[in-house]
Write a protein that holds these residues in place. Structure first.
Motif, PDB file in Angstrom:
ATOM      1  N   VAL A 153       0.875  -1.182   0.000  1.00 44.07           N
ATOM      2  CA  VAL A 153       0.000   0.000   0.000  1.00 44.07           C
ATOM      3  C   VAL A 153       0.906   1.223   0.000  1.00 44.07           C
ATOM      4  O   VAL A 153       1.516   1.551   1.011  1.00 44.07           O
ATOM      5  N   GLU A 154       1.002   1.888  -1.143  1.00 47.49           N
ATOM      6  CA  GLU A 154       1.894   3.039  -1.224  1.00 47.49           C
ATOM      7  C   GLU A 154       1.297   4.235  -0.491  1.00 47.49           C
ATOM      8  O   GLU A 154       0.093   4.455  -0.489  1.00 47.49           O
ATOM      9  N   GLU A 155       2.173   5.000   0.125  1.00 49.97           N
ATOM     10  CA  GLU A 155       1.749   6.143   0.926  1.00 49.97           C
ATOM     11  C   GLU A 155       1.504   7.357   0.043  1.00 49.97           C
ATOM     12  O   GLU A 155       2.225   7.606  -0.922  1.00 49.97           O
ATOM     13  N   GLY A 156       0.451   8.115   0.375  1.00 47.65           N
ATOM     14  CA  GLY A 156       0.205   9.361  -0.332  1.00 47.65           C
ATOM     15  C   GLY A 156      -1.268   9.614  -0.561  1.00 47.65           C
ATOM     16  O   GLY A 156      -2.058   8.685  -0.749  1.00 47.65           O
ATOM     17  N   ALA A 157      -1.649  10.891  -0.568  1.00 47.38           N
ATOM     18  CA  ALA A 157      -3.051  11.275  -0.702  1.00 47.38           C
ATOM     19  C   ALA A 157      -3.599  10.946  -2.078  1.00 47.38           C
ATOM     20  O   ALA A 157      -4.818  10.788  -2.240  1.00 47.38           O
ATOM     21  N   LYS A 158      -2.752  10.854  -3.099  1.00 49.04           N
ATOM     22  CA  LYS A 158      -3.205  10.593  -4.463  1.00 49.04           C
ATOM     23  C   LYS A 158      -3.177   9.107  -4.808  1.00 49.04           C
ATOM     24  O   LYS A 158      -3.504   8.727  -5.939  1.00 49.04           O
ATOM     25  N   LYS A 159      -2.809   8.258  -3.864  1.00 54.85           N
ATOM     26  CA  LYS A 159      -2.715   6.820  -4.105  1.00 54.85           C
ATOM     27  C   LYS A 159      -3.997   6.125  -3.673  1.00 54.85           C
ATOM     28  O   LYS A 159      -4.656   6.542  -2.716  1.00 54.85           O
ATOM     29  N   TRP A 160      -4.374   5.042  -4.386  1.00 58.31           N
ATOM     30  CA  TRP A 160      -5.514   4.248  -3.965  1.00 58.31           C
ATOM     31  C   TRP A 160      -5.221   2.773  -4.190  1.00 58.31           C
ATOM     32  O   TRP A 160      -4.458   2.388  -5.078  1.00 58.31           O
ATOM     33  N   THR A 161      -5.829   1.930  -3.339  1.00 54.78           N
ATOM     34  CA  THR A 161      -5.708   0.480  -3.444  1.00 54.78           C
ATOM     35  C   THR A 161      -7.064  -0.118  -3.087  1.00 54.78           C
ATOM     36  O   THR A 161      -7.413  -0.243  -1.910  1.00 54.78           O
ATOM     37  N   ILE A 162      -7.853  -0.478  -4.098  1.00 54.07           N
ATOM     38  CA  ILE A 162      -9.206  -1.004  -3.915  1.00 54.07           C
ATOM     39  C   ILE A 162      -9.190  -2.519  -4.116  1.00 54.07           C
ATOM     40  O   ILE A 162      -8.584  -3.016  -5.067  1.00 54.07           O
ATOM     41  N   PHE A 163      -9.869  -3.268  -3.226  1.00 51.10           N
ATOM     42  CA  PHE A 163      -9.909  -4.725  -3.378  1.00 51.10           C
ATOM     43  C   PHE A 163     -11.326  -5.261  -3.582  1.00 51.10           C
ATOM     44  O   PHE A 163     -11.501  -6.452  -3.860  1.00 51.10           O
ATOM     45  N   MET A 164     -12.335  -4.406  -3.457  1.00 47.46           N
ATOM     46  CA  MET A 164     -13.723  -4.813  -3.697  1.00 47.46           C
ATOM     47  C   MET A 164     -14.522  -3.546  -3.965  1.00 47.46           C
ATOM     48  O   MET A 164     -14.428  -2.574  -3.204  1.00 47.46           O
ATOM     49  N   HIS A 165     -15.302  -3.529  -5.079  1.00 46.57           N
ATOM     50  CA  HIS A 165     -16.111  -2.340  -5.321  1.00 46.57           C
ATOM     51  C   HIS A 165     -17.276  -2.655  -6.246  1.00 46.57           C
ATOM     52  O   HIS A 165     -17.313  -3.678  -6.934  1.00 46.57           O
ATOM     53  N   TRP A 166     -18.244  -1.738  -6.192  1.00 42.57           N
ATOM     54  CA  TRP A 166     -19.443  -1.803  -7.011  1.00 42.57           C
ATOM     55  C   TRP A 166     -19.424  -0.568  -7.892  1.00 42.57           C
ATOM     56  O   TRP A 166     -19.406   0.569  -7.395  1.00 42.57           O
ATOM     57  N   VAL A 167     -19.446  -0.762  -9.205  1.00 43.55           N
ATOM     58  CA  VAL A 167     -19.258   0.346 -10.135  1.00 43.55           C
ATOM     59  C   VAL A 167     -20.526   0.577 -10.947  1.00 43.55           C
ATOM     60  O   VAL A 167     -21.329  -0.333 -11.159  1.00 43.55           O
ATOM     61  N   SER A 168     -20.683   1.805 -11.428  1.00 44.13           N
ATOM     62  CA  SER A 168     -21.878   2.177 -12.187  1.00 44.13           C
ATOM     63  C   SER A 168     -21.897   1.483 -13.549  1.00 44.13           C
ATOM     64  O   SER A 168     -20.853   1.198 -14.143  1.00 44.13           O
TER      65      SER A 168
END
Length: 300
Positions: A153-168
């Motif tokens: 998990v990289e550090e920083g406000a602009k970083k994201w790491t998603i492992f489960m999601h519901w998309v439109s």
């Protein structure tokens, strides 16, 4: 479609929901910066008890939701339980025999630098299913996730790491973040979060802003152990009709909380795997025992 709930359950839902923050979850300026304009951070308490009950403490994984409609436990030894083409580069999705949460098989998602099979933003290895859920639908999701030692998990406000999601289901609101997602953030402390967004977003050349957006802090990330999730969602673009509540490892961390869970006029479909901002690291996650139903597990 109108939302219909049993009277006793409706009485419970009318109570104000508060996030329960597990020990060690830390709110910092970096966390706030990562949320986006107007996003709420929910804080509160952990209710304690025993088992997967309301306000329960860790014990066995949750049973099947009632009204079970679908499962992805990988006991077929392949990806046949998913009905859409995987979004993956190379061998980034593999069936494994260890570790497993139950049975003989689980699935491992691995991302390497540059793994962007769609040519869009970020890097991904994901499975998809086209069972669309829309306005007024009530659903329960249970699954287990294992973060191995090489999960990054990289550090920083602009970083994201998603492992489960519901998309439109459409790109009407292109550039908007998923209405509901589970992710791991790193602002100096690696923490699990539930992200919930909805309503009628404002889309401009600079991005997308949701009028109803919340982040529920679920506590510190723990590697090399299984985490059992149970998520209850009422899908709605209305903040007075949508609802979320969540259990993690038997603890009810998110009490019944009214939120918009859809963008206006949209439905959603589920994606499971690993989706992150561009990275120079190789990282992996393992999922098992995904189940979907229309009601809570027995005893809940």
């Amino acid at each position: 479609m109108a939302l219909l709930l049993q009277p006793l359950r409706m009485a419970r839902f009318l109570k104000r929901g508060w996030l329960a923050k597990s020990a060690g979850a830390v709110l910092t300026a970096a966390t706030l910066a990562s949320l986006g304009c107007g996003e709420r951070v929910e804080l509160g308490r952990v209710s304690e008890g025993s088992g997967f009950t309301r306000g329960g403490a860790p014990s066995a994984s949750p049973g099947d939701p009632t009204g079970l409609t679908w499962r992805a436990d990988y006991e077929t030894g392949d990806l046949a339980q998913w009905d859409r083409e995987p979004q993956v580069a190379g061998d980034g999705i593999r069936i494994v025999s260890s570790p497993v949460r139950a049975g003989s098989f689980a699935v491992r998602f691995t991302l390497r630098p540059g793994d962007d099979p769609l040519g869009l933003d970020g890097e991904r290895a994901e499975l998809l299913r086209s069972d669309f859920e829309g306005e007024g639908t009530e659903s329960w999701w249970a699954w287990s996730t294992y973060f191995p030692a090489d999960f990054v998990v990289e550090e920083g406000a602009k970083k994201w790491t998603i492992f489960m999601h519901w998309v439109s289901t459409t790109d009407r609101y292109a550039g908007c973040r998923p209405p509901v997602a589970l992710d791991v953030t790193n602002d100096g402390t690696e923490s699990l979060r539930l992200l919930v967004r909805g309503g009628v977003p404002t889309v401009s050349a600079t991005g997308c802003t949701s009028p109803d957006s919340s982040a529920f802090l679920l506590g510190k990330l723990q590697r090399e152990r299984w985490h059992d999730f149970l998520l209850h969602i009422v899908w709605s673009a209305s903040a007075s009709q949508g609802l979320v509540e969540l259990w993690l490892d038997g603890n009810q961390l998110v009490m019944p909380t009214r939120r918009a869970t859809l963008y206006s006029g949209q439905s959603v479909y589920v994606k499971q795997g690993l989706f992150r901002s561009d990275s120079s690291a190789t990282s992996s996650v393992i999922h098992d025992e995904l189940r979907h139903g229309s009601g809570p597990p027995g005893g809940l």
